[in-house]
Design an enzyme around this catalytic site. Structure first.
Site, PDB file in Angstrom:
ATOM      1  N   LEU A  22       0.815  -1.211   0.000  1.00 38.45           N
ATOM      2  CA  LEU A  22       0.000   0.000   0.000  1.00 38.45           C
ATOM      3  C   LEU A  22       0.847   1.260   0.000  1.00 38.45           C
ATOM      4  O   LEU A  22       0.408   2.308  -0.471  1.00 38.45           O
ATOM      5  CB  LEU A  22      -0.925   0.009   1.223  1.00 38.45           C
ATOM      6  CG  LEU A  22      -2.006  -1.070   1.267  1.00 38.45           C
ATOM      7  CD1 LEU A  22      -2.765  -1.003   2.585  1.00 38.45           C
ATOM      8  CD2 LEU A  22      -2.977  -0.919   0.103  1.00 38.45           C
ATOM      9  N   GLY A  23       2.056   1.188   0.539  1.00 31.37           N
ATOM     10  CA  GLY A  23       2.910   2.355   0.583  1.00 31.37           C
ATOM     11  C   GLY A  23       4.095   2.107   1.493  1.00 31.37           C
ATOM     12  O   GLY A  23       4.190   1.093   2.183  1.00 31.37           O
ATOM     13  N   GLY A  26       9.239   6.305   6.183  1.00 26.29           N
ATOM     14  CA  GLY A  26      10.586   6.315   6.718  1.00 26.29           C
ATOM     15  C   GLY A  26      10.867   5.177   7.670  1.00 26.29           C
ATOM     16  O   GLY A  26      12.018   4.786   7.849  1.00 26.29           O
ATOM     17  N   VAL A  30       3.974  -0.693   4.372  1.00 22.44           N
ATOM     18  CA  VAL A  30       2.656  -1.196   4.751  1.00 22.44           C
ATOM     19  C   VAL A  30       2.072  -2.005   3.606  1.00 22.44           C
ATOM     20  O   VAL A  30       2.169  -1.634   2.436  1.00 22.44           O
ATOM     21  CB  VAL A  30       1.711  -0.031   5.147  1.00 22.44           C
ATOM     22  CG1 VAL A  30       1.549   0.961   4.006  1.00 22.44           C
ATOM     23  CG2 VAL A  30       0.352  -0.566   5.574  1.00 22.44           C
ATOM     24  N   LYS A  45       2.180  -3.794   8.710  1.00 19.78           N
ATOM     25  CA  LYS A  45       3.323  -2.900   8.544  1.00 19.78           C
ATOM     26  C   LYS A  45       4.602  -3.626   8.939  1.00 19.78           C
ATOM     27  O   LYS A  45       4.681  -4.224  10.017  1.00 19.78           O
ATOM     28  CB  LYS A  45       3.139  -1.635   9.379  1.00 19.78           C
ATOM     29  CG  LYS A  45       1.925  -0.819   8.943  1.00 19.78           C
ATOM     30  CD  LYS A  45       1.943   0.575   9.504  1.00 19.78           C
ATOM     31  CE  LYS A  45       0.808   1.406   8.922  1.00 19.78           C
ATOM     32  NZ  LYS A  45       0.887   2.826   9.305  1.00 19.78           N
ATOM     33  N   ASP A 138       4.515  11.732  16.372  1.00 23.11           N
ATOM     34  CA  ASP A 138       4.674  11.840  14.914  1.00 23.11           C
ATOM     35  C   ASP A 138       3.337  12.157  14.253  1.00 23.11           C
ATOM     36  O   ASP A 138       2.931  11.508  13.279  1.00 23.11           O
ATOM     37  CB  ASP A 138       5.262  10.548  14.340  1.00 23.11           C
ATOM     38  CG  ASP A 138       5.834  10.731  12.932  1.00 23.11           C
ATOM     39  OD1 ASP A 138       6.070  11.886  12.541  1.00 23.11           O
ATOM     40  OD2 ASP A 138       6.057   9.722  12.251  1.00 23.11           O
ATOM     41  N   PRO A 141      -0.080  14.556   8.418  1.00 22.93           N
ATOM     42  CA  PRO A 141      -1.203  14.135   7.562  1.00 22.93           C
ATOM     43  C   PRO A 141      -1.115  12.682   7.125  1.00 22.93           C
ATOM     44  O   PRO A 141      -2.142  12.038   6.912  1.00 22.93           O
ATOM     45  CB  PRO A 141      -1.097  15.100   6.363  1.00 22.93           C
ATOM     46  CG  PRO A 141      -0.462  16.325   6.928  1.00 22.93           C
ATOM     47  CD  PRO A 141       0.533  15.825   7.941  1.00 22.93           C
ATOM     48  N   ASN A 143      -0.313  10.194   8.901  1.00 23.09           N
ATOM     49  CA  ASN A 143      -0.773   9.333   9.991  1.00 23.09           C
ATOM     50  C   ASN A 143      -2.208   9.627  10.410  1.00 23.09           C
ATOM     51  O   ASN A 143      -2.660   9.132  11.443  1.00 23.09           O
ATOM     52  CB  ASN A 143       0.147   9.478  11.209  1.00 23.09           C
ATOM     53  CG  ASN A 143       1.444   8.709  11.033  1.00 23.09           C
ATOM     54  OD1 ASN A 143       1.505   7.749  10.257  1.00 23.09           O
ATOM     55  ND2 ASN A 143       2.479   9.121  11.733  1.00 23.09           N
ATOM     56  N   ASP A 155      -0.763   4.636  13.774  1.00 18.07           N
ATOM     57  CA  ASP A 155       0.610   4.495  14.275  1.00 18.07           C
ATOM     58  C   ASP A 155       0.791   5.092  15.663  1.00 18.07           C
ATOM     59  O   ASP A 155       1.852   5.614  15.997  1.00 18.07           O
ATOM     60  CB  ASP A 155       1.616   5.103  13.300  1.00 18.07           C
ATOM     61  CG  ASP A 155       1.900   4.169  12.131  1.00 18.07           C
ATOM     62  OD1 ASP A 155       2.689   4.548  11.272  1.00 18.07           O
ATOM     63  OD2 ASP A 155       1.320   3.074  12.073  1.00 18.07           O
TER      64      ASP A 155
END
Length: 888
Positions: A22-23, A26, A30, A45, A138, A141, A143, A155
């Site tokens: 999915l992406g 850093g 995921v 993840k 953290d 946008p 998250n 997260d």
């Protein structure tokens, strides 16, 4: 897919099926994955290998567990975490939709009202986490996920776990850091060791700034340049960039972005309250200053000298309205959440609703598994222990009268009622054997569902009148109706092979209105929402448990209209039985109670007589009703898999599990005495029996087809007869015997008006033990086989699921969760002996069919042991809907 991820995929194959990436960020990559155990999509993840090497996998996983208990509608929970194939992973719910970053990439700026609302939802999540000692560290946008238009923070605790693990201080050596420069607070950018909740407040201020202006307060060509500006510069004015931003929003954001933590809001709640005072005029296209509002509300001396014309009165009314809007709203009461351990547990093999709350939300009633069978237990919210409601043995699907003083429920095919405070059980109507929920309105009318549709009947008693039925061309059923306020219309769920969806009916016209909203078991609450449970489609094995998610949908009860997208309320809601019905209750006032704790996934294990467990190995699945082959080398077991129920064979030597049936409706297996075939029940209305060669070398064949439904019991030792439980159209269960010749016609072993089931034969074939409720509760009895003769009661204080020991010297049975043994005196006549406790089973009572088996020497016992906790709790949520309404 990289080789390392391929290894992870193989290592987790029995738990998660990785579908696609999915992406990547850093810290982790995921993947979309399928949770095999719970039949749901999840986000898996995988921590970057170099990062997990620095941090230390064991310490990282230990720290991340601290966030697993965060339960909040705007926090994405943590399902699972672990290490496999040298990779550290953690599992979260998969949220359909996009992230706030995706939205900003597309639209750049958000409408002011929407941006403030999303920020308030994140602030609410942060306040909850901060109260539990968790700082996100953290917030950005990426998250913040958008689910149904609402914010869900992801997260939580990942950066915290990284910072606390053994390599957190060395992360900069890899070029990685905890936090993102655009959203780092000054103290975080300077590397302060003590990070407080005010860091999250600063980051949220940055996110809101970006939602309003299309970029964060500080940007630069490099991370160092951004951090330099964070430490030395002040952010540009919001209203200078966008005139429609209310002054108080400007002030709130600027305070959140203060360089010194002491100058920021003391808590996320204070930030939320400051944003709540935003005043939008003309649909949010213009904002008035506080001074202008005060001037408009305060008439001049000249105006006071004028006569109070209608125009003056109108202006005064508008000024008063504006002043009232300026006044801060009273904060909603805080959400309260508490857990109550359930003992006895909620019955799981039942197909109806098992938890009900009175309309005021002060009393909980649930169907519990007691030594006597299934009974209704009740407790008020301030009581510690539940008490049994007298006269409710065998009760299912309870629901309250509108004033909460009476309780209706089904026993067999009869709908009855009792006073909650005690009294006689009064009949209402004959409702057949396929009752699917009822509801009671102020007009003393009961609306109920069965396989034919919806019906109404007077609560005082009478003959049901059909109200609505599914179209003949639709393969759907109606279930679990709930009256809306006023009792003129009701919600219910339609169900077919694709799942459950929301529907409504108007009693005066009988017209059904369907909605494109997925979910089962709807409950309307006065705050203006419908709560439903979304679960994986397909049935759940008898005796097994699934997990669902409770969601809330804004709903207009007068116009029967859905007003918005679903909002998540609670996860890990238990779902059991073939009806896909959640084990929850919701009051009209919005009190929520649901069962949690037990998992639907189990492992096969042998227990010794002292209760010690020895796992048999092999995969974990939603197992139910395991049966040992006559030689003890194989196990036939029901598995709920792929949206249905089938029989699988477990080989004890190789610990392999092989599928035997493929029709999706096979449950409750038993073996033929020679071990060559498996007999099973075809689940559903009018269930019949089939059998199949145990090696799968030939298709299944019908074994017994007769009116009513049949549940297999046991074969006689010579294999000439099959003893089974029959259920007729009136809901009466009886013990019958089937000769295994060509006719195969069941005949009653003995006649009775009571519920008799779960037969088990003595090794010599001379006696049969079974369950009967003839005494008013379920007890274990013995009669001669095939008769005639008397009967003897074996159990003393209730019992279910008897099994004669292969040695012939004992009868085993369950009394609630207690695994009991009753000695048998050998001889030509039956003499019941001592009854004593062996151990607490931790099993999942199935009530009408044994959910365990016994080894040939009678010294060990086969159970499907639930993975995870053996405890079951009821979670109670108060004020959740009040807070949801206040946030909209």
């Amino acid at each position: 897919m990289t080789s390392s991820v391929s290894q992870l995929t193989a290592a987790l194959a029995d738990r998660y099926r990785i579908e696609r990436e999915l992406g990547a960020g850093g810290m982790a990559t995921v993947y979309l994955a399928h949770d095999v155990r719970h039949d749901r999509k999840v986000a898996l993840k995988v921590l970057r290998p170099e990062l997990s090497a620095i941090l230390g996998a064991e310490r990282f996983l230990a720290e991340i567990k601290t966030t697993a208990n965060l339960q909040h509608p705007h926090i994405l929970g943590l399902f699972d975490s672990g290490e496999a194939a040298g990779l550290v992973y953690y599992v979260m719910p998969f949220v359909e939709g996009e992230s706030l970053r995706d939205r900003l990439n597309r639209d750049h700026q958000l409408p002011v009202e929407e941006a403030v609302r999303l920020a308030r939802e994140v602030a609410d999540a942060l306040e909850y986490a901060h109260q539990h000692g968790i700082v996100h560290r953290d917030i950005k946008p990426e998250n913040i996920l958008l689910h149904g238009g609402h914010a869900v923070v992801a997260d939580f605790g990942i950066a915290l776990a990284a910072s606390r693990s053994e390599g957190g201080a060395r992360m900069t050596e890899t070029g990685m850091s905890l936090g993102t420069p655009h959203y780092m607070s000054p103290e975080q950018a300077m590397g302060e060791r003590e990070i407080t909740p005010k860091t999250d407040i600063y980051a949220l201020g940055c996110v809101l700034y970006e939602m309003l202006t299309a970029e964060p307060p500080f940007v630069g060509a490099s991370a160092q340049a951004i951090i330099g500006r964070v430490l030395t510069e002040e952010p540009r004015s919001l209203t200078a960039q966008r005139k429609t931003i209310p002054p108080n929003v400007e002030a709130a954001v600027q305070r959140a972005l203060s360089k010194l933590p002491a100058d920021r809001f003391a808590s996320a709640k204070e930030f939320d309250e400051a944003l709540a005072r935003a005043d939008y005029v003309d649909g949010g296209t213009r904002a008035t200053s506080a001074a202008a509002r005060e001037t408009a509300a305060r008439p001049s001396a000249g105006a006071r000298a004028f006569r109070a014309t209608p125009w003056v009165l109108l202006v005064a009314a508008l000024a008063l309205f504006a002043r009232e809007r300026m006044r801060p709203a009273s904060p909603p009461p805080p959400i309260s959440r508490f857990a109550v351990k359930l003992d006895p547990v909620v019955a799981s093999g039942l197909t109806g609703q098992v938890i009900a709350l009175d309309p005021a939300g002060t009393r909980i009633v649930y169907v519990g598994t007691t030594s006597a069978g299934s009974e209704l237990l009740t407790r008020t919210l301030d009581q510690v222990d539940p008490v049994v409601l007298p006269g409710t043995l065998g009760a299912l699907s309870p629901f309250f009268s509108p004033d909460g003083t009476q309780l209706a429920f089904v026993v067999g095919t009869k709908l009855v009622k009792i006073a909650v405070g005690g009294g006689p059980r009064l009949p209402i109507a004959d409702v057949g054997s396929t009752f699917r929920g009822g509801t009671w309105n102020e007009g003393d009318t009961i609306l109920f569902a069965d396989e034919r549709g919806l019906h109404i009947v007077p609560a005082a008693g009478g003959t049901p009148t059909p109200l609505a039925a599914p179209d003949s061309g639709l393969t759907e059923t109606y279930r679990w109706p709930k009256f809306l306020p006023g009792g003129r219309s009701a919600l219910f769920a339609t169900a077919d092979t694709s799942g459950d969806r929301l529907a409504a009916i108007t009693l005066r016209t009988g017209v059904v209105k369907r909605f494109d909203v997925v979910g089962a078991d709807p409950h309307y609450v006065v705050q203006g929402y419908v709560a439903l449970t979304t679960i994986g489609f397909g049935s759940t094995s008898a005796g097994a448990l699934g997990v669902g998610t409770l969601v809330a949908v804004p709903f207009d009860a007068e116009r029967l209209e859905v007003l918005g997208a679903p909002v998540p309320v609670a996860d890990s809601v238990q779902v059991g039985g073939t009806s896909r019905t959640a084990k929850l209750g919701i009051s009209l006032t919005g009190t929520i109670a649901f069962a949690t704790g037990l998992t639907g996934v189990s492992s096969l294990a042998m227990l010794t007589r002292d209760g010690a467990s020895r796992p048999l190995g092999g995969p974990s699945r939603p197992f139910a009703t395991p049966r040992l082959s006559p030689d003890g080398t194989r196990i036939a077991v029901t598995v709920a898999d792929g949206g249905g129920n089938d029989i699988w064979i477990f080989n004890r030597a190789s610990t392999t599990l092989t599928r035997l049936t493929f029709d999706g409706s096979a449950v409750r297996p038993i073996w033929t005495p020679d071990g060559t075939r498996v007999v099973y029940q075809r689940a559903g209305s009018g269930a019949d029996l089939a059998w199949i060669l145990a090696d799968g070398s030939a298709p299944a064949e019908s074994l017994v087809v007769a009116p009513g439904d049949q549940t297999p019991g046991e074969f006689t030792p010579d294999g000439r007869f099959l003893v089974l439980r029959e259920g007729n159209a009136q809901g009466v269960r009886q013990i019958s015997v089937v000769p295994m010749d060509s006719a195969r016609i069941p005949r009653p072993l003995f006649t009775s008006t009571f519920q008799n089931h779960s037969p088990s034969l003595s090794p010599d074939g001379k006696w049969v033990t079974f369950v009967s409720n003839e005494s008013g509760r379920n007890e274990i009895y013995v009669r001669p086989f095939p008769g005639p003769g008397g009967r003897w009661q074996v159990s003393k204080e209730g019992g279910n699921e008897p099994r004669w020991s292969p040695t012939g010297r004992e009868i085993f049975f369950l009394a609630g969760q207690d695994f009991m043994t009753a000695s048998v005196v050998a001889g030509s006549t039956f003499v019941p002996g001592e009854v004593r406790l062996l151990f607490r089973s931790g099993g999942n009572p199935e009530l009408v069919h044994r959910n365990y088996d016994v080894s040939r020497d009678g010294l060990s016992f086969l159970f499907a042991r639930r993975d995870g906790t053996e405890d079951q709790s009821m979670i109670v949520l108060l004020n959740w809907f009040e807070n949801l309404r206040a946030r909209r």
